[in-house]
Design an enzyme around this catalytic site. Structure first.
Site, PDB file in Angstrom:
ATOM      1  CE  LYS A 117     -27.769 -52.019 -61.848  1.00 31.87           C
ATOM      2  NZ  LYS A 117     -27.447 -53.082 -62.469  1.00 31.87           N
ATOM      3  CE  LYS A 199     -35.246 -51.677 -64.082  1.00 35.64           C
ATOM      4  NZ  LYS A 199     -34.724 -52.977 -64.940  1.00 35.64           N
ATOM      5  CE  LYS A 202     -30.809 -59.687 -65.835  1.00 35.46           C
ATOM      6  NZ  LYS A 202     -30.001 -58.691 -65.837  1.00 35.46           N
TER       7      LYS A 202
END
Ligand code: ATP
Ligand code: LTN
Length: 335
Positions: A117, A199, A202
């Protein structure tokens, strides 16, 4: 009451950081509903975790409410499961701070999610993103959870939670129950349809790689028809050599209950076209009742409010007991 044999507890949560995906469903929520009878279950909307990445406030509010409806639509009966919003239970922030003081800089630096992130949000590597795992540990430990059902990507966070709990217990005695992760055997890591080495997520910018739980059937079918496969034209499970096909097989296996062997036989000698259509249709049918029920529930906001209010009340009672114990142990003066 405390002496009665109590059901084992579950705590899990999902951030309302975007529209829920097929990955969040297969990796997590689908398994939650199956555990409701056997366990005392607490399912959270992790809105405090969500602001580690900058959000549009109105969108966060709307997604949080939609996610409450989606939890119920996925089979989490609010009579049997405690559904609540993390920010409605202040004990999460309170224990989160305490646990920050028992979590090491070095161990947080090793977290894969933090590294991923930070790379994706290079202009906003904030302290909350870094200490995310100690807040998540607080989420779990407040409820003395025995089991934490999550997708494979969250295993590392459950492990650091166990380390923090063991460290704390080592100093103060048996304060926290040490939780176990529950990661499903199939569906723990649903991959992107367009880049099957990543992966399905969202917050992925490539919307074609991601199937959303509340998406229209025609959009779902279009995405599956365009899914990346290979040039081998053989439906065979081999994640290393055939990541795209193997991902579709995983999805089909969970959606239909068929084994990999049955799927290989079903599509023996048939092209990928038929296979992709079958996978798409199985997902459309899997998600159809969830989408319809979510839409129905969203029309009844006062019901949804009553669910999350009752959830926060019950969660606060349980969490408060653990927080009181922790405050006493660390030496805070009683009020
Ligand atoms: P974000 O993109 O905001 O990080 P995400 O989609 O990666 O979100 P979450 O929705 O926060 O992940 O994850 C919710 C739950 O679903 C977690 O238990 C996670 O492990 C699981 N999960 C998420 N994506 C997948 C996936 N692709 N396959 C299996 N499980 C998943
Ligand atoms: N980090 C999780 C969401 C989450 C969670 C939790 C999961 C926050 N707190 C406690 C299980 C238990 C994620 O899905 N990214």
């Amino acid at each position: 009451m405390e002496n009665e044999v109590r059901k084992k507890r579950i705590l899990s949560g999902i951030q309302p950081s975007g529209d829920l995906t097929l990955g969040s469903y297969l990796g997590a929520i689908k398994n939650w509903a199956a555990l409701a009878d056997e366990y005392d279950c607490y399912y959270m909307l992790a809105d405090m975790h969500t602001i580690t990445v900058r959000q549009v406030p109105a969108d966060l509010r709307r997604r949080t409410l939609t996610q409450v409806a989606a939890y119920i639509a996925c089979g989490l009966d609010p009579e049997k499961n405690t559904l609540f919003v993390q920010s409605h239970v202040p004990a999460h922030a309170q224990l989160g701070w305490v646990l920050d003081c028992y979590t090491m800089f070095g161990e947080l630096s090793r977290m894969t999610q933090f590294k991923d992130k930070s790379a994706k949000n290079a202009d906003n590597i904030n302290a909350g993103l870094f200490t995310y795992p100690s807040l998540m540990a607080a989420d779990i430990l407040l409820y003395q959870a025995d089991l934490v059902p999550v997708g494979g990507d969250q295993k590392q966070h459950v492990e650091i939670c166990r380390d923090i709990a063991n460290r704390f217990n080592g100093i103060y005695g048996e304060v926290f129950k040490i939780p176990e992760p529950y990661i499903p055997p199939v569906g723990a890591r649903v991959m992107s349809l367009t880049s099957p080495e990543n992966k399905m997520s969202k917050s992925d910018k490539d919307q074609n790689g991601c199937v959303y739980m509340l998406e229209k059937p025609e959009d779902i079918m279009r995405k599956f028809k365009k899914a990346v496969t290979d040039s081998d034209a053989c439906v065979r499970y081999d994640p290393a050599a055939k990541p795209g096909v193997s991902n579709l097989m995983q999805i089909y296996a969970v959606a239909t209950g068929k084994t990999f062997q049955e799927i290989e036989q079903e599509f023996d000698g048939r092209g990928y076209g038929d296979f992709k259509t079958a996978v798409g249709e199985s997902v459309v049918e899997l998600l159809r009742p969830i989408r319809e029920e979510t839409e129905r529930l969203l029309a009844d906001k006062s019901y949804l409010e009553s669910v999350y209010r009752a959830g926060a009340e019950k969660a606060s009672r349980v969490a408060g007991r653990t927080l009181d114990k922790v405050y006493k142990k660390v030496g805070f003066l009683a009020r």
